[in-house]
Every structure is written in structure tokens, then in C-alpha cells.
Design a protein around this motif. Structure first.
Motif, mmCIF file in Angstrom:
data_model
loop_
_atom_site.group_PDB
_atom_site.id
_atom_site.type_symbol
_atom_site.label_atom_id
_atom_site.label_comp_id
_atom_site.label_asym_id
_atom_site.label_seq_id
_atom_site.Cartn_x
_atom_site.Cartn_y
_atom_site.Cartn_z
ATOM 1 N N ASP A 97 0.858 -1.187 0.000
ATOM 2 C CA ASP A 97 0.000 0.000 0.000
ATOM 3 C C ASP A 97 0.891 1.233 0.000
ATOM 4 O O ASP A 97 1.654 1.457 0.935
ATOM 5 C CB ASP A 97 -0.905 -0.011 1.241
ATOM 6 C CG ASP A 97 -1.913 1.136 1.234
ATOM 7 O OD1 ASP A 97 -1.823 2.002 0.355
ATOM 8 O OD2 ASP A 97 -2.780 1.155 2.128
ATOM 9 N N ASN A 99 -0.073 4.301 0.133
ATOM 10 C CA ASN A 99 -0.671 5.419 0.871
ATOM 11 C C ASN A 99 -1.091 5.003 2.277
ATOM 12 O O ASN A 99 -2.164 5.372 2.744
ATOM 13 C CB ASN A 99 -1.879 5.971 0.104
ATOM 14 C CG ASN A 99 -1.505 6.479 -1.275
ATOM 15 O OD1 ASN A 99 -0.658 7.356 -1.406
ATOM 16 N ND2 ASN A 99 -2.121 5.924 -2.309
ATOM 17 N N ALA A 100 -0.251 4.250 2.934
ATOM 18 C CA ALA A 100 -0.578 3.783 4.286
ATOM 19 C C ALA A 100 -0.297 4.889 5.302
ATOM 20 O O ALA A 100 0.597 5.715 5.118
ATOM 21 C CB ALA A 100 0.243 2.549 4.622
ATOM 22 N N LYS A 118 -1.260 -4.518 9.409
ATOM 23 C CA LYS A 118 -2.450 -4.131 8.650
ATOM 24 C C LYS A 118 -3.652 -4.776 9.319
ATOM 25 O O LYS A 118 -3.797 -6.001 9.311
ATOM 26 C CB LYS A 118 -2.335 -4.595 7.193
ATOM 27 C CG LYS A 118 -3.516 -4.214 6.305
ATOM 28 C CD LYS A 118 -3.277 -4.718 4.890
ATOM 29 C CE LYS A 118 -4.497 -4.492 3.995
ATOM 30 N NZ LYS A 118 -4.767 -3.053 3.768
ATOM 31 N N ASP A 121 -8.890 -2.949 5.865
ATOM 32 C CA ASP A 121 -8.640 -2.618 4.459
ATOM 33 C C ASP A 121 -7.706 -1.426 4.322
ATOM 34 O O ASP A 121 -6.830 -1.411 3.454
ATOM 35 C CB ASP A 121 -9.975 -2.327 3.751
ATOM 36 C CG ASP A 121 -10.822 -3.578 3.612
ATOM 37 O OD1 ASP A 121 -10.240 -4.692 3.681
ATOM 38 O OD2 ASP A 121 -12.051 -3.460 3.459
ATOM 39 N N THR A 122 -7.894 -0.409 5.162
ATOM 40 C CA THR A 122 -7.058 0.800 5.075
ATOM 41 C C THR A 122 -6.518 1.217 6.433
ATOM 42 O O THR A 122 -6.070 2.355 6.598
ATOM 43 C CB THR A 122 -7.871 1.962 4.468
ATOM 44 O OG1 THR A 122 -9.026 2.218 5.279
ATOM 45 C CG2 THR A 122 -8.303 1.655 3.050
ATOM 46 N N SER A 123 -6.572 0.332 7.406
ATOM 47 C CA SER A 123 -6.138 0.701 8.756
ATOM 48 C C SER A 123 -4.855 -0.041 9.128
ATOM 49 O O SER A 123 -4.696 -1.230 8.828
ATOM 50 C CB SER A 123 -7.237 0.401 9.779
ATOM 51 O OG SER A 123 -7.603 -0.961 9.737
ATOM 52 N N TYR A 124 -3.963 0.691 9.807
ATOM 53 C CA TYR A 124 -2.669 0.149 10.204
ATOM 54 C C TYR A 124 -2.361 0.597 11.636
ATOM 55 O O TYR A 124 -2.890 1.602 12.109
ATOM 56 C CB TYR A 124 -1.549 0.645 9.271
ATOM 57 C CG TYR A 124 -1.753 0.258 7.823
ATOM 58 C CD1 TYR A 124 -1.193 -0.907 7.323
ATOM 59 C CD2 TYR A 124 -2.512 1.062 6.962
ATOM 60 C CE1 TYR A 124 -1.377 -1.276 5.993
ATOM 61 C CE2 TYR A 124 -2.708 0.699 5.636
ATOM 62 C CZ TYR A 124 -2.137 -0.469 5.155
ATOM 63 O OH TYR A 124 -2.343 -0.828 3.846
#
Length: 203
Positions: A97, A99-100, A118, A121-124
Motif C-alpha cells: 500500500d 498510501n498507508a 495491517k 482494508d485501510t487501517s494500520y
């Protein structure tokens, strides 16, 4: 004499009504404790085990400042949150990704590599290992002991969290073993919660 006896009857029923309310509150507290136990398992070990480990190569880091009014109208409290942005690459190579972003514990320089997880889906989030994950679970688990202890006491004695008379009545209804167990659970819960919180913050 009969009239006096008749007037005393509603008052005599009051402790029984409070006991029923206390048992209902106690059952609710036990349910809250069980929910907290489940949340601890989910947010701690389970979440860690099901996350994708990897590394985030830092592009930039920023500080997000937020202000909120305090009790004094002339002063405001400031909180700051550090965020780092960059490229996340999964350890197994299945995910990349560009754009993390994640909330970090420090401001890193461009090119620094952060151990990350991770979690969606878009969270870290930063990877603090199994020690950190178990500490998160323990914060919830030890915290759950307090409502569980109070719930146990309430369901066993009908304690409705009322005044001094309610406390005396409930203590008289409780055995020494029950009181000891409640005190131990609360003490273990408070001490364990504080220690787990410190481990979680510094892991």
C-alpha cells in the motif's frame, strides 16, 4: 394494634424490592464484565493473530493538534497525535500500500522503517509484538473483574448500590467467603489493570 401492623406491611416489603433491584443490577454488571472479557480477547490476541504483519517505509510524519476547553474558560488543553505516512509492505509480500498511514509513538525521518500491522482494508497500527497484544487484552480482562465482582456481590446479596442501610443489609446477607472473594477480585482487577496499561504504553 391491627392498624399499626397494617401500616408496617408496605415498609417491610421495601427491603425485598430493593434486593430484587440489586440482583437485577448485579446481573447487568456480570453481563458487562463478560462483554469486556470478550472485547479483550478480540482487541488483543485475536486482532493481533488475524492482522497482516509488515513494514511501513516512512515518507513523512506529522503532528495533529487538538484543543478542548477546560473547566476554566480562559484556558484550553492541547492534545497531540503523531501520524506517519508511507508505503506498507507485508512480510509475506501479498500486500503493498503506497498510501498507508498509522498512529505512531514518535516522529520518524523519511526512509525510516516501522514494524507495522495491517488491521483492516485501510487501517494500520504499530506492531508491538505479542507482548503488546496480550497487554491490550489484559487491560480489558483485569478491568472486567471489577464489574464482575460487584455483579457477583449484587446478585448474591441484593445490594442495590443504595445508602448506608443497603450496605449494612447486604453485608449481613453476605458470607465471609463471598466478601473476601469480592475484595480480592477488585484488588486484582485494579492492580492488574494499572500494570497492563503500563506494559501496553511502553511495550
Amino acid at each position: 394494634m391491627a392498624q399499626v401492623h397494617g401500616n408496617a406491611e408496605p415498609n417491610a416489603a421495601a427491603p425485598g424490592e430493593r434486593a430484587g433491584l440489586g440482583r437485577l443490577i448485579g446481573a447487568g454488571l456480570i453481563l458487562v464484565g463478560l462483554v469486556l472479557l470478550a472485547l479483550g480477547a478480540y482487541l488483543g490476541p485475536y486482532s493481533y493473530a488475524t492482522s497482516t504483519p509488515g513494514k511501513l517505509t516512512v515518507e513523512t510524519c506529522t503532528v495533529d493538534y487538538k484543543y478542548r476547553s477546560s473547566t476554566s474558560s480562559s484556558s484550553r488543553k492541547r492534545t497531540k497525535t503523531k501520524w506517519c505516512y508511507g508505503t506498507f509492505t507485508a512480510t509475506n509480500g501479498t500486500t503493498k500500500d503506497l498510501n498507508a498511514e498509522l498512529r505512531s509513538d514518535a516522529l520518524y525521518q523519511r526512509g525510516d522503517v516501522i514494524e507495522a500491522l495491517k488491521t483492516g482494508d485501510t487501517s494500520y497500527q504499530q506492531d508491538h509484538g505479542w507482548v503488546g497484544a496480550i497487554a491490550v487484552g489484559c487491560v480489558w480482562w483485569f478491568g472486567a473483574l471489577i464489574p464482575l465482582a460487584l455483579g457477583l456481590f449484587g446478585t448474591a446479596t441484593g445490594f442495590a448500590f443504595g445508602g448506608a442501610s443497603d450496605v449494612r443489609r447486604s453485608k449481613q446477607a453476605a458470607s465471609q467467603g463471598l466478601l473476601g472473594a469480592v475484595y480480592v477480585l477488585i484488588a486484582v482487577g485494579v492492580i492488574g489493570f494499572v500494570i497492563s496499561l503500563l506494559v501496553m504504553l511502553f511495550a
